[in-house]
Scaffold this active site. Sequence first.
Site, short mmCIF file in Angstrom:
data_model
loop_
_atom_site.label_atom_id
_atom_site.label_comp_id
_atom_site.label_asym_id
_atom_site.label_seq_id
_atom_site.Cartn_x
_atom_site.Cartn_y
_atom_site.Cartn_z
N GLN A 164 34.71 46.94 13.31
CA GLN A 164 34.28 45.42 13.78
C GLN A 164 33.09 44.98 13.32
O GLN A 164 32.03 45.95 13.55
CB GLN A 164 34.53 45.36 15.33
CG GLN A 164 33.94 46.54 16.38
CD GLN A 164 34.72 46.35 17.63
OE1 GLN A 164 35.27 45.29 17.95
NE2 GLN A 164 34.32 47.09 18.28
N HIS B 39 36.05 50.29 15.76
CA HIS B 39 36.89 49.74 17.06
C HIS B 39 37.76 51.08 17.40
O HIS B 39 37.81 51.24 18.41
CB HIS B 39 37.65 48.60 16.47
CG HIS B 39 38.24 48.08 17.86
ND1 HIS B 39 38.84 46.68 17.72
CD2 HIS B 39 38.67 48.47 18.83
CE1 HIS B 39 39.42 46.36 18.93
NE2 HIS B 39 39.41 47.51 19.65
N LYS C 160 45.06 54.66 24.70
CA LYS C 160 45.94 53.95 24.22
C LYS C 160 46.27 54.29 22.82
O LYS C 160 47.51 54.39 22.42
CB LYS C 160 45.36 52.24 23.85
CG LYS C 160 46.13 51.44 23.51
CD LYS C 160 45.85 50.08 23.63
CE LYS C 160 46.94 49.09 23.10
NZ LYS C 160 46.40 47.62 22.95
N HIS C 161 45.57 54.64 22.10
CA HIS C 161 45.68 55.13 20.48
C HIS C 161 45.60 56.71 20.39
O HIS C 161 46.70 57.07 19.96
CB HIS C 161 45.24 54.41 19.73
CG HIS C 161 44.94 53.02 19.68
ND1 HIS C 161 45.89 52.00 19.34
CD2 HIS C 161 43.84 51.97 20.36
CE1 HIS C 161 45.63 50.96 19.57
NE2 HIS C 161 44.21 50.64 20.23
N HIS D 163 39.48 54.17 26.66
CA HIS D 163 40.68 53.19 26.48
C HIS D 163 41.13 53.49 25.00
O HIS D 163 42.50 53.69 24.85
CB HIS D 163 40.03 51.79 26.44
CG HIS D 163 41.07 50.85 25.85
ND1 HIS D 163 41.94 50.25 26.75
CD2 HIS D 163 41.21 50.33 24.75
CE1 HIS D 163 42.71 49.50 26.11
NE2 HIS D 163 42.32 49.25 24.87
N GLU D 164 40.61 53.83 24.01
CA GLU D 164 40.63 53.98 22.44
C GLU D 164 41.71 55.24 22.57
O GLU D 164 42.73 55.39 22.04
CB GLU D 164 39.73 53.88 21.53
CG GLU D 164 38.99 52.77 21.42
CD GLU D 164 40.16 51.62 20.77
OE1 GLU D 164 40.95 51.99 19.95
OE2 GLU D 164 39.87 50.34 21.48
N PHE E 113 35.00 52.41 26.79
CA PHE E 113 35.58 51.97 25.51
C PHE E 113 36.35 53.03 24.74
O PHE E 113 37.49 52.91 24.36
CB PHE E 113 34.56 51.44 24.48
CG PHE E 113 34.74 50.84 23.28
CD1 PHE E 113 36.03 50.24 23.15
CD2 PHE E 113 33.91 50.84 22.09
CE1 PHE E 113 36.42 49.70 21.88
CE2 PHE E 113 34.28 50.32 21.01
CZ PHE E 113 35.65 49.81 20.66
#
Length: 236
Positions: free
Chosen positions: A33, A60, A117-118, A113-114, A110
Amino acid sequence: MKSIYFILLNLFISQCILSSQVQTFDFFYFVQQWQPALCDKKAACCYPTTGKPALDFGIHGLWPVNNNHTFPSFCNENSPFDENQILDLMSDMQKDWPTLACPKNNGKKFWAHEWNKHGTCSLSMLDMHSYFQVTLALKEKVNLLQVLKNAGIRPDGRSYGMKAIKEAIKNGIGHDVVIECSNDVFGNNQLFQVYICVDKTGSDLIECPMILKRKCDENIVFGDFGSDTEGSSISL
Ligand SMILES: *[C@@H]1O[C@H](CO)[C@@H](O)[C@H](O)[C@H]1NC(C)=O
């Protein structure tokens, strides 16, 4: 003798359960990003507690994708983010993977979360340390800002043609990329994110197996951080 069969049977069953829990996927999107774009939308940005990020693209995430274009997410609750496994990567994470979310923080939220989630969806290929390590290595390998500058495209707040931007990146990294735009506070379409396709190992750039649709105008702004953009968009 019987007990051996019993043990083998149990082993077989638990292997089946285990393997059915491991998510498969076909390739990654490595998503970067443009940091100033995060500070130039309706939502406010906050610089990390570790300092104002450089005028550069930031990571990101590294997102597993299936060939049918679904994105697996939150694949393994039993493997939560654990900063102790990536302590050696922390200073690079702060530099290349900064958060601009408010309230101001050190980025761990952050990254967690990454990962949750991924990252948990690519455990079939990469453990937690490898996941963050290969992502940082991709950032080193692909210097998007330099590639754009080499083509005379600079973050000076002016507009550039999408065609020129895409061509510059293709010339620089050898592959087509997907560009995502957002609107700045003045309603101008601006460069926001760049998606690069990467093979399952997380190390080689590839041609994207399919076209991801993201909208941009023909001409888009490549912005700078304002003189004091942090949090300023709240008042606009
Ligand atoms: C897409 O592919 C994945 C992995 O092969 C599969 O689990 C999923 O059900 C598929 N989804 C659709 C909508 O076809």
